[in-house]
Design an enzyme around this catalytic site. Sequence first.
Site, mmCIF file in Angstrom:
data_model
loop_
_atom_site.group_PDB
_atom_site.id
_atom_site.type_symbol
_atom_site.label_atom_id
_atom_site.label_comp_id
_atom_site.label_asym_id
_atom_site.label_seq_id
_atom_site.Cartn_x
_atom_site.Cartn_y
_atom_site.Cartn_z
ATOM 1 N N ASP A 25 0.857 -1.189 0.000
ATOM 2 C CA ASP A 25 0.000 0.000 0.000
ATOM 3 C C ASP A 25 0.889 1.234 0.000
ATOM 4 O OD1 ASP A 25 -2.043 1.811 0.317
ATOM 5 O OD2 ASP A 25 -2.261 1.456 2.475
ATOM 6 N N ASN A 27 -0.652 4.570 0.010
ATOM 7 C CA ASN A 27 -1.340 5.777 0.476
ATOM 8 C C ASN A 27 -2.112 5.588 1.788
ATOM 9 O OD1 ASN A 27 -3.350 4.178 -0.475
ATOM 10 N ND2 ASN A 27 -4.280 5.705 -1.819
ATOM 11 N N ASP A 29 -4.487 3.573 2.714
ATOM 12 C CA ASP A 29 -5.896 3.159 2.789
ATOM 13 C C ASP A 29 -6.034 1.666 3.100
ATOM 14 O OD1 ASP A 29 -5.175 1.981 0.420
ATOM 15 O OD2 ASP A 29 -6.762 2.894 -0.790
ATOM 16 N N ASP A 33 -1.481 -1.092 -3.966
ATOM 17 C CA ASP A 33 -1.784 -0.328 -5.184
ATOM 18 C C ASP A 33 -0.580 -0.294 -6.121
ATOM 19 O OD1 ASP A 33 -0.099 1.675 -3.928
ATOM 20 O OD2 ASP A 33 -1.852 2.120 -2.669
ATOM 21 N N ASP A 102 -3.634 -9.481 -16.474
ATOM 22 C CA ASP A 102 -4.556 -10.597 -16.218
ATOM 23 C C ASP A 102 -5.883 -10.271 -16.899
ATOM 24 O OD1 ASP A 102 -5.994 -12.715 -15.049
ATOM 25 O OD2 ASP A 102 -4.977 -12.482 -13.120
ATOM 26 N N GLU A 245 -4.993 -20.067 -18.251
ATOM 27 C CA GLU A 245 -5.376 -20.846 -17.080
ATOM 28 C C GLU A 245 -6.397 -21.891 -17.507
ATOM 29 O OE1 GLU A 245 -7.212 -20.336 -12.566
ATOM 30 O OE2 GLU A 245 -8.084 -19.233 -14.216
ATOM 31 N N HIS A 319 -2.880 -17.039 -6.108
ATOM 32 C CA HIS A 319 -3.800 -16.343 -5.199
ATOM 33 C C HIS A 319 -5.037 -17.160 -4.854
ATOM 34 C CE1 HIS A 319 -5.292 -15.880 -9.191
ATOM 35 N NE2 HIS A 319 -6.440 -15.428 -8.740
HETATM 36 O O1 TEU Z 1 -9.921 -19.030 -10.934
HETATM 37 C C1 TEU Z 1 -10.502 -20.113 -11.591
HETATM 38 C C2 TEU Z 1 -11.221 -21.040 -10.754
HETATM 39 O O2 TEU Z 1 -11.820 -21.947 -11.294
HETATM 40 C C3 TEU Z 1 -11.193 -20.823 -9.292
HETATM 41 O O3 TEU Z 1 -12.358 -20.190 -8.925
HETATM 42 C C4 TEU Z 1 -11.051 -22.048 -8.571
HETATM 43 O O4 TEU Z 1 -12.099 -22.922 -8.852
HETATM 44 C C5 TEU Z 1 -11.048 -21.745 -7.129
HETATM 45 O O5 TEU Z 1 -10.241 -20.634 -6.903
HETATM 46 C C6 TEU Z 1 -10.479 -22.862 -6.369
HETATM 47 O O6 TEU Z 1 -10.475 -22.457 -5.068
HETATM 48 C C7 TEU Z 1 -9.851 -17.826 -11.600
HETATM 49 C C8 TEU Z 1 -9.151 -16.818 -10.730
HETATM 50 O O7 TEU Z 1 -7.835 -17.223 -10.525
HETATM 51 C C9 TEU Z 1 -9.930 -16.659 -9.451
HETATM 52 O O8 TEU Z 1 -9.295 -15.818 -8.547
HETATM 53 C C10 TEU Z 1 -11.288 -16.109 -9.839
HETATM 54 O O9 TEU Z 1 -12.098 -16.039 -8.695
HETATM 55 C C11 TEU Z 1 -11.977 -16.965 -10.888
HETATM 56 O O10 TEU Z 1 -11.125 -17.329 -11.955
HETATM 57 C C12 TEU Z 1 -13.125 -16.206 -11.506
HETATM 58 O O11 TEU Z 1 -12.644 -15.177 -12.311
HETATM 59 CA CA CA Z 2 -3.644 1.992 -1.334
#
Ligand code: TEU
Ligand code: CA
Length: 548
Positions: A25, A27, A29, A33, A102, A245, A319
């Site tokens: 971060d 700023n 909040d 960012d 992305d 993906e 993530h």
């Molecule tokens: O994730 C693809 C996806 O199928 C995931 O939702 C997965 O099933 C789940 O995370 C398993 O825990 C992508 C992105 O990486 C994810 O962050 C998004 O929520 C999802 O697409 C929808 O855009």
């Molecule tokens: Ca911020």
Amino acid sequence: MQKHLDKKWWQDRVVYQIYPRSFQDSNGDGIGDIQGIIRRLDYLEELGIGAIWLSPVCRSPQDDCGYDISDYQDIDPMFGSLDDMECLIREAKKRDIRILVDLVLNHSSDEHPWFVEAKKSKENPYHDYYVWRDGVAGEAPNDMKACFGGSAWEWVPELGQYYFHQFSVKQPDLNWDNPKVRQEIYEMIYWWMEKGVGGFRMDVIDQIAKVPELKITNNGPRLHEFLQEMSRETFQKGDLLTVGEAWGANTDLAKLYSNPDGSEFSMVFQFEHIGLDQQEGKEKWDLAPFSFLKLKEIMNKWQKELYDCGWNSLFWNNHDLPRIVSRWGNEKEYREKCAKMMATLLHGMQGTPYIYQGEELGMTNAEYEISEYRDIETLNMYKERIAAGYPVEEVLHSIHVKGRDNARTPMQWDDSEHAGFTTGTPWIKVNPNYPEINAAAQVGKEESVFTYYKTLVRLRRQYEVFVDGKFEMLFPEHPEVMAYTRINGNTEMVVICNFFGNKISNPVKKDWGEYHLLLTNDRENGDADVLTPYEARIYIRCGIDTCH
Ligand code: TEU
Ligand code: CA
């Protein structure tokens, strides 16, 4: 080797994934960012990475943390502005780091102007940008479920129709059968290319060609037709790293996605190795013991099948996934050694390694109360399962082990308040282990996890065998060790990893005098025939002109 002739710029680089909300971060909040990322570019340059996969920063109501985009050509004010983004691309380029955007193209936000128009009337020119169906006898067209719980169909009373959404109700699916949708998307992609990005990560790209009538979500019949068209109209006009993906990929499909002729993407990001701790045919929350032999079998298969005809992504984390040292390793007394071993196992293989922010520090899962979680998937599941009568402790346990917020706690920069992530209140609680695990304690320290990762990143650039050595699994049936060779011309690399916490004898016997120990996570162990807990080694034997 002949393949050197067409080696791509991205083949000896490592990609670093940034989840912008949780990185830095600038700023106060409490939300990371773009200016925060710019401030940390020197750190990334030090690590040596060659590209950044930036999770979505486009304008979004943030129902799914940015994976619900309402304007593909603007930046969400929470993250900054288009100027900030252009500055990031420029500043990264100075450090030879390219930015991968992305792209979330399976669905948009329900607040995207297209959808706002689409639901005004069936005659609206944007109506057919989404997937609409009439009800059947007053009910949804079928019983398909959304990934984040509930029906995949949402009723819009003003229209008397349902729209289809594979994720949350605020993420309506785009209709790729409509050529106008595809054309708009290609123009948008080209606009990003002109901004000088290094490439794209394509979110759930295997789900774009859905056919709800047949209950087909991924791998729809027109999928590869769409991807090849998109590639022709966009990517092939540049020199990009593109990664798709694909949860539904097998090795045959992967060869299409990552065909070296460039007809689709540079590489595939598939998950076969990472779903090994869930019950067959159930949800990710339904836990099952993890099989190491199965993991080896899957890795072996992907290494062999894609050799010379495809390109894979190598990852433990992102993530959406829990932290690997907590998940399949040791987050306690052997945390650092284990993190290094896991890194070695992955980075020695063929493909493009991905480091998810904090992985290079050996960051761990977080165990919170339900009120501390923020992820829509976790919160929806919690409500559903509690309502269905599951015991609270069991549901919480699944969240601690598998929840996506494990990966989304703020980056741990130093031991100051909130780990140096923000001067304000972080949007999600910082993992309380930050005084011990943080970047400041590791950068420049010879024995740190960070320095180990840095070495792996450098070795890939230094030794071609990392890029094109042919993979051979050693002792496929060994229950504790994953060992393999990579051979390229006269150069042979040997990777040996003890995946568990026992001291054991090293099954790999060679005349080690001929080899150079390139990397080890246990300098104390002088006995080549013994592997200490979580020990990892890389040996190399160089040909006359194949090493520099
Ligand atoms: O994730 C693809 C996806 O199928 C995931 O939702 C997965 O099933 C789940 O995370 C398993 O825990 C992508 C992105 O990486 C994810 O962050 C998004 O929520 C999802 O697409 C929808 O855009
Ligand atoms: Ca911020």
